[in-house]
Motif scaffolding. Sequence first.
Motif, PDB file in Angstrom:
ATOM      1  N   LEU A 386       0.854  -1.191   0.000  1.00 22.56           N
ATOM      2  CA  LEU A 386       0.000   0.000   0.000  1.00 22.56           C
ATOM      3  C   LEU A 386       0.890   1.241   0.000  1.00 22.56           C
ATOM      4  N   GLY A 387       0.781   2.035  -1.046  1.00 19.69           N
ATOM      5  CA  GLY A 387       1.582   3.256  -1.106  1.00 19.69           C
ATOM      6  C   GLY A 387       0.799   4.323  -1.815  1.00 19.69           C
ATOM      7  N   ILE A 388      -0.269   4.778  -1.152  1.00 19.15           N
ATOM      8  CA  ILE A 388      -1.147   5.720  -1.847  1.00 19.15           C
ATOM      9  C   ILE A 388      -0.773   7.172  -1.582  1.00 19.15           C
ATOM     10  N   GLY A 389       0.350   7.377  -0.877  1.00 14.64           N
ATOM     11  CA  GLY A 389       0.815   8.745  -0.699  1.00 14.64           C
ATOM     12  C   GLY A 389       0.050   9.522   0.347  1.00 14.64           C
ATOM     13  N   ALA A 390       0.300  10.837   0.385  1.00 18.23           N
ATOM     14  CA  ALA A 390      -0.355  11.724   1.362  1.00 18.23           C
ATOM     15  C   ALA A 390      -0.971  12.865   0.576  1.00 18.23           C
ATOM     16  N   TRP A 391      -2.222  12.727   0.234  1.00 21.62           N
ATOM     17  CA  TRP A 391      -2.859  13.696  -0.663  1.00 21.62           C
ATOM     18  C   TRP A 391      -3.855  14.603   0.039  1.00 21.62           C
ATOM     19  N   MET A 392      -4.122  14.310   1.313  1.00 22.33           N
ATOM     20  CA  MET A 392      -5.151  15.106   1.978  1.00 22.33           C
ATOM     21  C   MET A 392      -4.512  16.376   2.546  1.00 22.33           C
ATOM     22  N   ASN A 393      -5.091  17.522   2.247  1.00 25.22           N
ATOM     23  CA  ASN A 393      -4.496  18.777   2.697  1.00 25.22           C
ATOM     24  C   ASN A 393      -4.990  19.177   4.068  1.00 25.22           C
ATOM     25  N   MET A 394      -4.079  19.728   4.842  1.00 21.29           N
ATOM     26  CA  MET A 394      -4.477  20.275   6.134  1.00 21.29           C
ATOM     27  C   MET A 394      -5.171  21.612   5.858  1.00 21.29           C
ATOM     28  N   SER A 523      -1.766  44.230  14.819  1.00 17.36           N
ATOM     29  CA  SER A 523      -0.977  44.468  13.603  1.00 17.36           C
ATOM     30  C   SER A 523      -1.660  43.927  12.357  1.00 17.36           C
ATOM     31  N   GLU A 524      -2.951  43.698  12.416  1.00 15.96           N
ATOM     32  CA  GLU A 524      -3.661  43.126  11.278  1.00 15.96           C
ATOM     33  C   GLU A 524      -3.579  44.046  10.049  1.00 15.96           C
ATOM     34  N   SER A 525      -3.360  43.451   8.878  1.00  8.15           N
ATOM     35  CA  SER A 525      -3.386  44.215   7.624  1.00  8.15           C
ATOM     36  C   SER A 525      -4.106  43.377   6.581  1.00  8.15           C
ATOM     37  N   LEU A 526      -4.389  44.022   5.461  1.00 10.15           N
ATOM     38  CA  LEU A 526      -5.092  43.322   4.379  1.00 10.15           C
ATOM     39  C   LEU A 526      -4.177  43.221   3.171  1.00 10.15           C
ATOM     40  N   ILE A 527      -4.312  42.142   2.435  1.00 13.59           N
ATOM     41  CA  ILE A 527      -3.602  42.048   1.176  1.00 13.59           C
ATOM     42  C   ILE A 527      -4.643  41.687   0.118  1.00 13.59           C
ATOM     43  N   GLU A 528      -4.586  42.417  -0.986  1.00 15.15           N
ATOM     44  CA  GLU A 528      -5.607  42.226  -2.015  1.00 15.15           C
ATOM     45  C   GLU A 528      -5.226  41.046  -2.901  1.00 15.15           C
ATOM     46  N   CYS A 529      -6.206  40.217  -3.274  1.00 14.08           N
ATOM     47  CA  CYS A 529      -5.900  39.070  -4.133  1.00 14.08           C
ATOM     48  C   CYS A 529      -7.188  38.505  -4.721  1.00 14.08           C
ATOM     49  N   ASP A 530      -7.053  37.700  -5.755  1.00 11.43           N
ATOM     50  CA  ASP A 530      -8.254  37.035  -6.282  1.00 11.43           C
ATOM     51  C   ASP A 530      -8.119  35.513  -6.239  1.00 11.43           C
ATOM     52  N   THR A 531      -6.944  35.031  -5.859  1.00 12.02           N
ATOM     53  CA  THR A 531      -6.754  33.584  -5.710  1.00 12.02           C
ATOM     54  C   THR A 531      -5.886  33.341  -4.484  1.00 12.02           C
ATOM     55  N   VAL A 532      -6.245  32.332  -3.693  1.00  8.04           N
ATOM     56  CA  VAL A 532      -5.414  31.964  -2.536  1.00  8.04           C
ATOM     57  C   VAL A 532      -5.111  30.476  -2.631  1.00  8.04           C
ATOM     58  N   TYR A 533      -3.829  30.122  -2.564  1.00 10.29           N
ATOM     59  CA  TYR A 533      -3.456  28.705  -2.510  1.00 10.29           C
ATOM     60  C   TYR A 533      -2.870  28.420  -1.139  1.00 10.29           C
ATOM     61  N   THR A 534      -3.409  27.428  -0.482  1.00  9.90           N
ATOM     62  CA  THR A 534      -2.860  27.071   0.831  1.00  9.90           C
ATOM     63  C   THR A 534      -1.997  25.828   0.681  1.00  9.90           C
ATOM     64  N   SER A 535      -0.900  25.849   1.396  1.00  5.87           N
ATOM     65  CA  SER A 535       0.004  24.696   1.321  1.00  5.87           C
ATOM     66  C   SER A 535       0.700  24.565   2.650  1.00  5.87           C
ATOM     67  N   ILE A 536      -0.043  24.060   3.621  1.00 10.10           N
ATOM     68  CA  ILE A 536       0.530  24.029   4.970  1.00 10.10           C
ATOM     69  C   ILE A 536       0.707  22.597   5.458  1.00 10.10           C
ATOM     70  N   GLY A 537       0.710  21.664   4.566  1.00 14.11           N
ATOM     71  CA  GLY A 537       0.987  20.281   4.969  1.00 14.11           C
ATOM     72  C   GLY A 537      -0.072  19.328   4.471  1.00 14.11           C
ATOM     73  N   GLN A 538       0.341  18.083   4.356  1.00 19.77           N
ATOM     74  CA  GLN A 538      -0.560  17.056   3.849  1.00 19.77           C
ATOM     75  C   GLN A 538      -0.492  15.830   4.748  1.00 19.77           C
ATOM     76  N   LYS A 539      -1.491  15.008   4.603  1.00 21.17           N
ATOM     77  CA  LYS A 539      -1.448  13.726   5.320  1.00 21.17           C
ATOM     78  C   LYS A 539      -2.140  12.683   4.449  1.00 21.17           C
ATOM     79  N   PRO A 540      -1.896  11.409   4.733  1.00 22.03           N
ATOM     80  CA  PRO A 540      -2.524  10.387   3.893  1.00 22.03           C
ATOM     81  C   PRO A 540      -4.032  10.339   4.106  1.00 22.03           C
TER      82      PRO A 540
END
Lengths: 701, 191
Positions: A386-394, A523-540
Motif C-alpha cells: 500500500l503506497g497511496i501517498g499523502a494527498w489530503m491537505n491540512m 498588527s492586522e493588515s489586508l492584502i488584495e488578491c483574487d486567488t489563494v493557494y494554501t500549502s501548509i501540509g498534507q497527510k494520507p
Amino acid sequence: MITASVLVLFGIGLTAAVILAVASKVLYVYEDPRIAQVESVLAGANCGGCGFPGCAGAAQGVVDGKAGATVCVIGGDEVAKNVAAIMGLDFSSVEKKIAFVDCTGGTRAEEIYEYQGVKDCRAQHMLYSGSKMCPEGCLGYGTCVTACQFGAIAMGPDGYPVVDPELCTACGGCEQVCPRGVITIWGMTARIKHLNENTDCLAPCRQRCPGQINIPRYIEQVSRGDFAGALETIRERIPMPLSIGRVCPHPCEGVCRRGHVDESVGINMIKRFVADWEMNSGQRLPISCAPENGRRVAVVGGGPAGLSCAFFLRRLGYSPTIFESMPKLGGQLRYGIPEYRLPKSVLDWEIEGILGLGVDVVTEQLFGKDFTLDSLAEDGFEAVFLGIGAWMNMTLRIEGEDSIGVETGTEFLTKVGLGVDTGIGKRVVVIGGGNTAIDTARSSVRLGAHVTMMYRRTRDEMPAHIEEIEGAEEESVKYLYLAAPNRIIADESGHVTHVEYIQMQLGEPDDSGRRRPVPIEGSESLIECDTVYTSIGQKPELSCLYDENGACTLEETRWRTLGADPETLQTAIPNVFTGGDMHTGPALVITALGEGRKAARSIDQYLTEGVPHVSSNIQRELIPYTMFTDVPDVGYRKRSALPHQIECDERMCTFKEIEGPLSLEEVKHETCRCLRCGLTCYNRDMVEGQECQAEDCIKNP
Amino acid sequence: MDYFVLIIAAIFVNNIVLAQYLGNCPFIGTSKESSVAIGMGLAVVFVATMAACITWCVQQFMLAPNDLDYLQTIAFILVIAALVQFVEMFLKKVIPPLYKSLGIFLPLITTNCAVLGIAIICQREEFSFIETLVFSMASGFGFMLALVVLASIRERLDLARVPVSMKGTPLGLIMAGLMSLAFFAFKGMAS
Ligand code: SF4
Ligand code: SF4
C-alpha cells in the motif's frame, strides 16, 4: 623368516578384508544415487575451490541442497548444466555471482603499516585488528590476490582489489581470506536486498542517502567513464535516476566530507548526468531481473514508492501489478512537481522503462471502492503493497476558507499536471513555506500571476530548499515573512478579495527547536488578491482502509499515517506492506523510493521465508566516528554549477525545464572532487591551495 | 586392587595425551565443543579397547611365536586401520548423528598415535589380556577426560575477550599445556 613375515601380514590383511567385506554387506547404508551421479559429472580435480572437501563432498552438498548447480568452480557452464539436469534444476535460473569489492577508501592503509615482515592482511588484522584510522576498510596487502586460484583479482592502482568479472567464478576464495569483509560474493538479488549495516564501508553521503545509494561507487564509475556501470549501481537502490537527478534536495550533499574543505560534491548533478546520458542515447541499458516465478503481488499506488516497490519486486522475480487511481502513473512526481522542474516527457520515459521490465498497470481504480484487500486476495495476489501517498491537505481553520478562489496548492498543481483549466486569477497569495508552496508560487508565475508568499516564520526557517527559494525570488515571487492569515474576505458573490493577516514575532523555541511565532496584537493588515493557494501540509487519506461499518483491520498512527514495522514495513496484516508518504507522512521522493525497495525486500522474505527480517546492526543514524570535520591535505577545487537551460524572462512565461545538465568536462571535474571516502578515511590529494584541473586529476587517469 | 591402580595410573598419572603427549591432533581438533568431544572420546575408548585386545592376540599368537616382533608397528597399523573402517561402517548404520558429527575425525583415528600407542604400551608392559583390556579402556577414558575438560574450557574461552592473535588453536595449545602441568601433580602416585 621373510616368508613367515609375508604370510603373517597377508593373513592379517586377508582376515581384515573378509571381515570388512561381510560388514559392508551387513552394515550397508542407502545413499542417494544422485550423489554418485553428480560426482561423476563434476570436473574431478578435487581442488576444494568450491568450499567442500573434494568433489565427493561437493556432490553431497548439491544433493543436500547446500550448493547449487554451479558448485564446481572450474567446470564452467557445461558441468553446471549437467548437474542441473541430474538435480532437475533450471539452469537458466542460476544467477551469476561475482566477487564484489566494496571498499573505495583508496591507498591509506599502506601509510599505516611500515612493517615489512608480515605482509599479509590477516596477520595485520590479528596484530592490530586493522588500521588505526579505519576499523573497517581494506588493508591493501592483497592476500585476496594470492588466494584467487583463477587470477581474477588484482590490486588496482589505488591499492584496493579490482575483480575481473569475466574470470571470477564466485568460488569465494578471496572472501574467505579477507579479514575485513571488504570482499563479498554477491549476486544481483542479494545486492538489491542488502540494507546498509554499520560495518559496511559507508561514506557519510551514503549513510545519509534515504535511498542508500552507493554514492562513492557510482561517482568512481563515472570518473572512469563507466556510465553504464554507474547506472547499474544506482538502479540497485532506486529505479528513477532521471527524476531523482532533477528533484532530489540531496541530503547526502549536506554531510559530504568535501564540504569541510570547500563545497560538497555535486552528487546529484553527477547522477543526473549519467541518467541523461542514457536517455539522450535513446537506448535503454539492460536491467537484469530474476526469471519470473509466477507469484503475483499487488502494488496499490503508482507514485514513487509504488513504482520502486514494483520495480524491485520484478527484479526479484515476482509479477507485480500496479493499481493507480489517476489516469497516469507517477503520483506526486507527475501531479505535484511542476513541469519546469521535471518535464513530463522525462518522467514518461523513465516510467516506461520500469514498466518495460514486465510490470502490469491498472489505472483509474480507487482502492477501497473499485477493489479491496479481499478482492485482491481473491484475484490471486499473495501480498499487497500500500503506497497511496499523502494527498489530503491540512486546513487553515480560519474564517472564509471556503470562499471561491481558495484552493490547496496540491489541487492546483494536479490541475496543472493534468493540463486542465486552473481558474487562476491575476493576484495570487500562497500560504506556506514548504517545497509545495514554492512549486505553487512558481507555477502561478508561469501562468501570468503576481504572486506573494505568506509564511509565518522567517526565511531561515523555511522548510523549502534554498535553491528553490532563490529561484522563486528571481522569478519575481514576493515574500511576506512573519505573517499569518487571520481570515479570508470574500465579496458578495463569495469570491475571495483579500486575505487579512497578522504580523508575527519569534518567541521561545518549541518542540521542533524552531522559535515559535507569536502574533503582535493589533498588527492586522489586508492584502488584495483574487486567488489563494494554501500549502501548509498534507497527510494520507486513510478513509479507504475503513469498511462501511467503520472498522479498519490496519493500524493508524497518531500522525494519521498507516502504522507498520519501521524496519520491515509490514503492517498489522502479515501480507500487507506499506511505504512512502502513506507510512512516513509527507517526505522526500527519495525516501519513498527507498521505502519501496525495503518493502519489496520484505515482501520477498515474507513470501519465501514466512517472516520479513532485518539484520541487528542496520545503519539508522550517522555513524559518529565517521563524521569528523577536519579534512587535511585536500586542495581547494571549485564546485561546478548546474547551468540554466533558459533565462529568467523566458522562465516566467513557460514551463520549460530550467536547469540543464553538466557538460562532460564539468562532470569529470566534479567526480574528481570526490574524496572517495571509506568509512573514516578519504583520499588526501594535493598540496594546499592548488587548483584542480579536470585533465590533471591524479585519481582519474 | 592392582586393576584399580592400573586404571588410576592410565587415566590420571600416565594420561595418554597430557603425560605421554600422544594423539595431540585430534585432541586440539575435536575439543571445540563438548558434545563433539564426548563423541570422539567414546569413539577412542571403543577403538582403543578393541585395537589393544585384537593386537594383543596378534602379538601373542602370531608375531611372538614366529619371532616376528619387528613387524609389530606395521601389523598393528593394519589391524587398527581395518578396525576403524569397521567402526565407521558400524556408526554410519547404527548411530548416524554421531557418525556425522565426528566427520573427518573418525577416519583420522586410523592414524591416531594415541590408539597405536596404547596398543604398543600394552605389549611393552607385558600385560595379560585382562590387564590389556582394562588398561586400554582406562587410557581411552583418560583421553576422553582430557578432551572433555579442554572442550569445556575452550567453550568458555570463546566468549571471553582474548587477543585476536590468540583466539582458537593458539589458546587451545596453551590450555593443553597448562592442563598437562596440572596432571603432572599426579606424577609418582603410581608407575
Ligand atoms: S577467489 Fe574471489 S576473485 Fe577469484 S574467482 Fe574466487 S571469488 Fe572470484
Ligand atoms: S567526498 Fe565523495 S565519498 Fe566523500 S562524502 Fe563527498 S561524495 Fe561521498
